[in-house]
Design an enzyme around this catalytic site. Sequence first.
Site, mmCIF file in Angstrom:
data_model
loop_
_atom_site.group_PDB
_atom_site.id
_atom_site.type_symbol
_atom_site.label_atom_id
_atom_site.label_comp_id
_atom_site.label_asym_id
_atom_site.label_seq_id
_atom_site.Cartn_x
_atom_site.Cartn_y
_atom_site.Cartn_z
ATOM 1 N N LYS A 182 0.784 -1.172 -0.066
ATOM 2 C CA LYS A 182 -0.117 -0.105 0.040
ATOM 3 C C LYS A 182 0.912 1.237 0.020
ATOM 4 O O LYS A 182 1.944 1.480 0.410
ATOM 5 C CB LYS A 182 -0.795 0.080 1.154
ATOM 6 C CG LYS A 182 -0.368 0.472 2.639
ATOM 7 C CD LYS A 182 -1.420 0.457 3.782
ATOM 8 C CE LYS A 182 -1.090 0.605 5.039
ATOM 9 N NZ LYS A 182 -1.826 0.673 6.003
ATOM 10 N N SER A 212 -9.570 4.923 -14.041
ATOM 11 C CA SER A 212 -8.279 4.390 -13.390
ATOM 12 C C SER A 212 -7.556 5.352 -12.316
ATOM 13 O O SER A 212 -8.444 6.341 -12.173
ATOM 14 C CB SER A 212 -7.327 3.957 -14.630
ATOM 15 O OG SER A 212 -6.634 5.131 -14.936
ATOM 16 N N TYR A 263 -7.705 0.389 -11.449
ATOM 17 C CA TYR A 263 -6.595 -0.109 -11.851
ATOM 18 C C TYR A 263 -5.524 1.012 -11.920
ATOM 19 O O TYR A 263 -5.809 2.014 -12.292
ATOM 20 C CB TYR A 263 -6.392 -1.008 -13.275
ATOM 21 C CG TYR A 263 -6.862 0.004 -14.340
ATOM 22 C CD1 TYR A 263 -5.816 0.458 -15.168
ATOM 23 C CD2 TYR A 263 -8.297 0.104 -14.583
ATOM 24 C CE1 TYR A 263 -6.403 1.223 -16.416
ATOM 25 C CE2 TYR A 263 -8.543 0.966 -15.694
ATOM 26 C CZ TYR A 263 -7.865 1.484 -16.685
ATOM 27 O OH TYR A 263 -8.207 2.259 -17.555
#
Length: 115
Positions: free
Chosen positions: A9, A25, A58
Amino acid sequence: MNIEVFKSKIHRVKVTQAELHYVGSITIDEDLMDAANIIENEKVQIVNINNGERLETYVIKGERGSGVVCLNGPAARKVQVGDIVIVISYATMSFEEAKNFQPTVAFPDENNRIV
């Protein structure tokens, strides 16, 4: 048996742009991607600290060193420029492998730079 686990992360990064009229995205500075072990086209979860929104999208590679974190397309409606978000990726692995797996966490500064 395979399970899905937290892989990496980017913790508490600032949104620099929100572009509604885009295919969709999140664009992320390549330095941030490298620091968090996230690759282009990888599926990620975005958690907005400011408003509690959660979404999946994404990754698109952003210009290295730019600090860019831009939510594109419909995701742009879930953030405001300046919001703080967490970008989380997950991986599927065997139960035994997951027991010893160590996720990667990147902690950028207030300018989205890795220190």
